[in-house]
Scaffold this motif. Structure first.
Motif, short mmCIF file in Angstrom:
data_model
loop_
_atom_site.label_atom_id
_atom_site.label_comp_id
_atom_site.label_asym_id
_atom_site.label_seq_id
_atom_site.Cartn_x
_atom_site.Cartn_y
_atom_site.Cartn_z
N ARG A 86 0.82 -1.22 0.00
CA ARG A 86 0.00 0.00 0.00
C ARG A 86 0.85 1.26 0.00
N LEU A 87 1.99 1.26 0.69
CA LEU A 87 2.86 2.44 0.75
C LEU A 87 4.19 2.16 0.05
N ASP A 88 4.11 1.47 -1.07
CA ASP A 88 5.33 1.13 -1.80
C ASP A 88 6.12 2.36 -2.23
N SER A 89 5.43 3.46 -2.45
CA SER A 89 6.10 4.67 -2.92
C SER A 89 6.22 5.74 -1.84
N ASP A 90 6.06 5.32 -0.60
CA ASP A 90 6.06 6.26 0.53
C ASP A 90 7.03 5.76 1.59
N PRO A 91 7.99 6.59 2.01
CA PRO A 91 8.94 6.15 3.05
C PRO A 91 8.26 5.72 4.35
#
Length: 761
Positions: A649-654
């Motif tokens: 879900r947060l693959d592109s979010d640190p």
């Protein structure tokens, strides 16, 4: 018209021709029917006649067909090898070289047909191609000339259609510097002399509507180039081709009825960056050698569904002359390869995958094209699709030519092609091959062998503009599609949106992650502690772009060995490390891509002639269980991955990642958390790349206090061929501070294994 009615009409026409011939005196040309002086056609101007017969006239319609003149209608026909040509019962005079003409009294009612008799007695009644107005509209020509025709395949190429009430095929091709273009094919016994095309002004397009020609007809264009060389060319926008090594284009009209409307509607609901995506890369001709598209449609969706992959990525399906190029040297950019069936058969395969809930991506190759003289190279006798500058035209690595991205028509050809595959074949995205070679003018070129840009730099700004336009066009027209870049440099903003100056891709292949991690695992465990940061470095830049983690075909060919063969040690250690690496890969931020055969740890590197080593899964094979265990692990990795939002879900979010222990170099251990950020439980991934068991290995974990952490997946499970060091009971978080957290768990780490743990909700 029935065959019997046709014969009756033919007899009546022959009787009328006989009466006309009997009434007319002998003409000056021997063997031709004589006409009264008033019906003789004015002679063609010698220059026009020569250019027409040589295929070098820009406007053959001005010389051929029907034209009003004083005293009647002038009709001139070019039919090589014809013995006799008549119109409405009037025989035309033989002017030699296949030209027949006459002035028929009065206006000629439309439409008229030609009655042609050949020397062998063959008789043909057909519409005259030269009585038709242009079948391309002014808007089409304007957009082509501007390089802005997004649906170019509807304007150029061979298109079966009804024009002025007559069924036939419109042939149209862009050849701006050609002296002349003619069309040859089955319908004229591959003699193009009688079918010259007209130039449609400054657009560079040549066009001819040929009545009676329909789907299945083979054809090519005879191009008289600006250099005076005559070549026979495949259609750049052919939608179907002959089976290689034959190279003719084939007239095609799709008749497939799609059944994937629900899939197309659903795919746009969730951005792919925030959804699970694991990709199975396939070379269709060798996945199951000998199977057609329709036969593959029975096996591939079921296999991919069983393994749990969300997508397949097809190595280039576009037509290519040399099978050993695996599709990366394309000649038919708009045609699926005929090796496996027809275009409708390819649609059937895509539809079957969609109905099985599997997305379809394709490798797309706009970086270069081969030099075959029947394809795109010097198409009109000049550098047409390739740059005129030889220091920019030649691709130094592959013996091919690069595209001229600064030429609007060439850029249009490619942008429309990307859109074509997604619209006509319902593909869910494209992976663009060799992007780095497009972005840099000095790519693989030594000093002095490349031409800088206008600012003196190495960036190819024309290629940048092309990639931005391609991405923007695709995302605008096709909701839910995704584009990926195979880009191996530090170019900034590959996946940044075009309105913010980026290239606009959805994802970038993380070649650095692949190179570093495989380099680490190729070393003996005793040496891995000195290279620990090769496994952790990817997290320094993991959120600079949207990444795919690729273990692609490039990593298992040309002497590199299969994935399992890259690992050191005996067979058990290699296989265990292979499994542990897959567990690490599926837990790492980014989407996963795995090439066929690596999902069951085949031992040999891939060969396009033999494909995957399916026989190692045969129960009769002594080590079949070893390979089946890896396949079962891949199935379970995909299942756990899909059901665990923390992993995607947060693959592109640190915010979706946190190290627990990134410094355990002496132990060859890596431990990290993945989070979904919505209150769902996190996932703890622990990788032990040493061949020793590490009991009670304490790791700090987040709350809630006293949570029970369950083993979600363990690559050392006996079911996968491991040694069976697992956590049979939940691990209760203890109030023992560790790694900066107030609570911790102490799992036993299996040898050469990855373990996933998750707290109970």
């Amino acid at each position: 018209m029935s065959r019997r009615a046709g014969r009756r009409a033919g007899r009546r026409l022959r009787h009328r021709l006989a009466r006309v011939t009997a009434r007319t005196p002998v003409h000056a040309h021997a063997g031709s029917p004589a006409l009264p002086a008033a019906l003789r056609a004015p002679e063609l101007e010698p220059g026009d006649r020569a250019r027409l017969l040589q295929g070098a006239h820009h406007d053959p319609h001005a010389l051929l067909g029907a034209h009003p003149v004083a005293g009647g209608t002038l009709i001139r026909v070019l039919r090589p090898l014809a013995r006799r040509v008549a119109v409405r019962g009037r025989a035309l005079a033989d002017e030699g070289d296949g030209l027949f003409a006459a002035v028929l009294p009065g206006p000629l009612p439309e439409p008229y047909r030609l009655s042609v008799t050949y020397a062998d007695g063959t008789h043909l009644v057909t519409d005259d191609p030269y009585r038709f107005l242009p079948s391309l509209g002014e808007l089409d020509l304007h957009l082509i000339a501007q390089g802005r025709h997004e649906r170019l395949w509807e304007a150029l190429g061979a298109r079966p259609m009804s024009h002025q009430g007559v069924r036939g095929t419109r042939f149209s091709v862009w050849a701006p510097s050609a002296r002349g273009v003619r069309v040859a094919g089955d319908f004229n016994h591959w003699d193009p002399t009688g079918f010259p095309m007209r130039s449609l002004g400054a657009s560079g397009v040549w066009e001819l509507f040929v009545p009676g020609v329909g789907p299945g007809t083979r054809y090519k264009y005879e191009v008289l180039g600006a250099d005076g060389v005559r070549t026979l060319r495949a259609d750049p926008l052919a939608r179907r081709t002959e089976l290689p090594p034959a190279t003719a284009s084939v007239v095609h009209a799709g008749r497939y009825t799609w059944g994937d409307a629900a899939w197309l509607a659903r795919r746009a609901e969730t951005p792919p960056h925030a959804a699970p995506m694991s990709v199975y890369e396939v070379h269709l001709p060798s996945w199951r050698p000998g199977l057609s598209y329709r036969e593959l449609a029975k096996e591939l969706p079921a296999y991919v569904s069983r393994l749990g992959f969300t997508h397949v990525e097809l190595m280039p399906p576009a037509e290519h002359p040399y099978g050993g190029s695996w599709g990366y040297q394309v000649t038919g950019f708009y045609a699926p390869t005929a090796r496996l069936g027809t275009p409708d058969d390819f649609k059937y395969l895509v539809d079957a995958l969609h109905r099985a809930g599997i997305g379809v991506l394709m490798d797309w190759v706009p970086a270069h094209f081969p030099k075959d003289e029947w394809a795109l190279a010097r198409f009109d006798g000049t550098p047409c699709y390739e740059p005129a500058d030889p220091l920019r035209a030649e691709h130094p690595d592959w013996g091919t030519l690069e595209f001229d991205y600064g030429r609007p028509e060439v850029r249009n050809f490619l942008v429309a092609n990307a859109l074509y595959w997604c619209e006509e074949y319902h593909l869910d995205g494209i992976r663009v091959d060799a992007v780095a070679s497009m972005l840099y003018l000095d790519y693989s070129r030594p000093e002095g062998q490349w031409t800088p840009n206008a600012d003196g730099g190495r960036e190819n700004w024309d290629a940048v503009a092309f990639l931005q336009e391609m991405n923007a066009t695709l995302y605008r027209h096709c909701p839910g599609v995704v584009t990926m870049a195979e880009e191996s440099t530090a170019w900034d903003g590959v996946t940044r949106s075009t309105d913010r100056g980026g290239l606009g891709f959805g994802f970038k292949w993380n070649m650095g992650w692949m190179h570093d991690t495989l380099g680490y695992l190729a070393r003996d465990p005793v040496h891995r502690s000195w290279h620990h940061r090769e496994m952790t470095f990817s997290l320094v830049y993991a959120y600079s772009e949207n990444y795919v983690l690729p273990i692609s075909h490039d990593e298992v060919v040309h002497g590199k060995g299969a994935l399992v063969e890259k690992m050191p040690g005996d067979w058990w250690r290699r296989r265990a490390t292979h499994r542990a690496y897959l567990g690490f890969m599926w837990a790492h931020p980014g989407k996963q891509l795995l090439f066929m055969g690596q999902e069951f740890a085949q031992g040999a590197e891939w060969s396009e002639e033999t494909g995957p080593q399916w026989w190692v899964l045969d129960p009769a094979y002594v080590a079949a269980g070893d390979h089946q265990g890896v396949a079962d692990l891949v199935r379970d990795l995909n299942a756990r991955y899909r059901e665990t939002p923390a992993l995607w879900r947060l693959d592109s979010d640190p915010a979706g990642f946190a190290w627990v222990d990134a410094e355990a170099a002496a132990d060859n251990v890596f431990a990290f958390l993945r989070m979904a950020g919505d209150g769902t439980p996190p996932l703890l991934a622990v990788c032990n790349f040493s061949p020793v068991v590490r009991p009670a290995y304490r790791l700090g974990v987040p709350g809630p206090p006293g949570a029970a952490w369950h083993e979600v997946l363990n690559t050392d499970d006996r079911a996968y061929g491991g040694s069976g060091v697992t956590q049979p009971a939940p691990l209760r978080a203890e109030p023992v501070p560790s790694h900066g957290r107030p609570e911790s768990v102490a799992p036993t780490l299996p040898p050469l294994a990855t373990v996933w743990l998750r707290p109970a909700p």
